[in-house]
Design a protein around this motif. Structure first.
Motif, PDB file in Angstrom:
ATOM      1  N   ASN A 140     -11.099   7.652  -1.562  1.00 47.80           N
ATOM      2  CA  ASN A 140     -10.089   5.868  -1.865  1.00 47.80           C
ATOM      3  C   ASN A 140      -9.255   6.752  -3.054  1.00 47.80           C
ATOM      4  N   SER A 141      -9.181   7.662  -3.754  1.00 49.67           N
ATOM      5  CA  SER A 141      -8.432   7.990  -4.715  1.00 49.67           C
ATOM      6  C   SER A 141      -7.711   9.654  -4.799  1.00 49.67           C
ATOM      7  N   GLY A 142      -8.393  10.550  -3.847  1.00 43.05           N
ATOM      8  CA  GLY A 142      -8.247  11.501  -4.036  1.00 43.05           C
ATOM      9  C   GLY A 142      -9.028  12.592  -4.893  1.00 43.05           C
ATOM     10  N   PHE A 188     -10.613   3.121 -13.672  1.00 42.01           N
ATOM     11  CA  PHE A 188      -9.519   4.017 -13.138  1.00 42.01           C
ATOM     12  C   PHE A 188      -9.086   2.692 -11.991  1.00 42.01           C
ATOM     13  N   LEU A 189      -9.658   2.366 -11.365  1.00 49.39           N
ATOM     14  CA  LEU A 189      -8.840   1.137 -10.547  1.00 49.39           C
ATOM     15  C   LEU A 189      -8.102  -0.022 -10.800  1.00 49.39           C
ATOM     16  N   ARG A 219      -9.187  13.551  -8.306  1.00 45.76           N
ATOM     17  CA  ARG A 219      -9.037  12.796  -9.150  1.00 45.76           C
ATOM     18  C   ARG A 219     -11.070  12.392  -9.074  1.00 45.76           C
ATOM     19  N   ALA A 220     -11.319  12.098  -7.975  1.00 45.83           N
ATOM     20  CA  ALA A 220     -13.110  12.454  -7.897  1.00 45.83           C
ATOM     21  C   ALA A 220     -13.496  13.422  -8.409  1.00 45.83           C
ATOM     22  N   TRP A 252     -11.973  -3.603  -3.635  1.00 43.27           N
ATOM     23  CA  TRP A 252     -11.739  -2.230  -4.670  1.00 43.27           C
ATOM     24  C   TRP A 252     -13.813  -2.887  -5.153  1.00 43.27           C
ATOM     25  N   ASP A 311       1.341  -1.016  -0.199  1.00 40.34           N
ATOM     26  CA  ASP A 311      -0.010   0.202  -0.095  1.00 40.34           C
ATOM     27  C   ASP A 311       1.412   1.139  -0.031  1.00 40.34           C
ATOM     28  N   LEU A 364      -4.592   0.251 -12.337  1.00 42.46           N
ATOM     29  CA  LEU A 364      -3.555  -0.047 -11.734  1.00 42.46           C
ATOM     30  C   LEU A 364      -2.842  -0.694 -11.149  1.00 42.46           C
ATOM     31  N   TYR A 394     -14.752   8.072  -3.581  1.00 41.43           N
ATOM     32  CA  TYR A 394     -14.403   8.220  -4.426  1.00 41.43           C
ATOM     33  C   TYR A 394     -12.915   9.272  -4.140  1.00 41.43           C
ATOM     34  N   ARG A 416     -14.638   4.997 -11.932  1.00 41.16           N
ATOM     35  CA  ARG A 416     -14.311   5.270 -10.649  1.00 41.16           C
ATOM     36  C   ARG A 416     -13.200   3.575 -10.714  1.00 41.16           C
TER      37      ARG A 416
END
Length: 254
Positions: free
Chosen positions: A100-102, A153-154, A105-106, A167, A30, A157, A97, A150
């Motif tokens: 989880n991702s900033g 995007f995940l 970005r959301a 996720w 992480d 990664l 969102y 979302r």
């Protein structure tokens, strides 16, 4: 049903977020490092004005209480996405969102859906476009599109191979909860979500996760479950059980 206050809506959304953020973890894969209730060591250091951030001991992250965590979530995420100005359901989808991702970005993902300048900041233009979109087509389409984007995007990664299953579950659950909050959950969507979480298999898997998680918390040496921390397993197991029961009740009442 009376409309919730802004504070009550934040508390409701935070309850959903914390189901997936869980307790203390320091997973080597992480990038956030030591984390408690979703608050990373770097975020906590910034909040407490500790510089450089690595001077904050990991023990401080582990000792973080819910009251302080809620204040951080409110200031750094809820207010950042203007949660109190969003319609019910979309507030949860965008808030989770962001956690989880900033936030940037959301917000840019939402702005892309609204076809306004994607600058990562919510202002009058974004809120105006959102209001017009909802007036024309409702809020459910925005929630679904936001969650789809979302997840896309995940999936791109590099860490999706490690955290992907969790996720996937999280986004599916947030999508269902957000649509239910919006009061705009079509019957076909309800059926799909229930198919994903149907039958006694859900309870069996959740029970196994719960037992492994509790054993880990008690210090028993047990095999890892998808590299999840024990506290996270317990929270996810409880989320599965209550989400399924909530969806069944929703369908029965629908």
């Amino acid at each position: 049903m009376p409309e919730l206050t802004a504070a009550a809506r934040f508390a409701r959304c935070l309850d959903h977020v914390l189901l997936y953020e869980g307790g203390y973890a320091d997973h080597p894969r992480d990038p956030g490092g030591a984390t408690n209730m979703g608050i990373t060591r770097k975020t906590l250091a910034r909040w407490r004005r500790v510089s450089p951030w690595w001077k904050l001991p990991r023990a401080e992250v582990k000792a973080l209480g819910r009251t302080e965590a809620a204040r951080i979530y409110d200031a750094a995420y809820w207010q950042r996405v203007h949660g109190a100005e969003l319609p019910a359901g979309l507030d949860l989808a965008l808030f989770d969102y962001a956690v989880n991702s900033g936030p940037a970005r959301a917000i840019t993902a939402l702005q892309a859906q609204l076809k306004v300048r994607a600058d990562g900041w919510i202002g009058p233009l974004t809120l105006g476009a959102l209001k017009a979109r909802i007036a024309a087509a409702g809020v459910s389409g925005i929630i679904v599109a936001l969650c789809d984007g979302r997840l896309g995007f995940l999936q791109r990664l590099a860490t999706f191979a490690v955290f992907g299953r969790g996720w996937n579950r999280r986004v599916a659950a947030i999508r269902a909860a957000a649509l239910a909050m919006a009061g705009d959950l079509p019957s076909t969507t309800r059926t799909t979500e229930m198919n994903l979480l149907s039958g006694y298999k859900t309870y069996i898997v959740a029970a196994i996760m719960l037992l492994i998680g509790l054993a880990g918390l008690l210090g028993v040496d047990v095999p890892s479950f998808e590299n999840h921390a024990p506290a996270s397993l317990v929270m996810e197991a409880l989320a599965f059980i209550f989400l399924r029961r909530g969806l069944k009740t929703d369908i029965s009442n629908g």
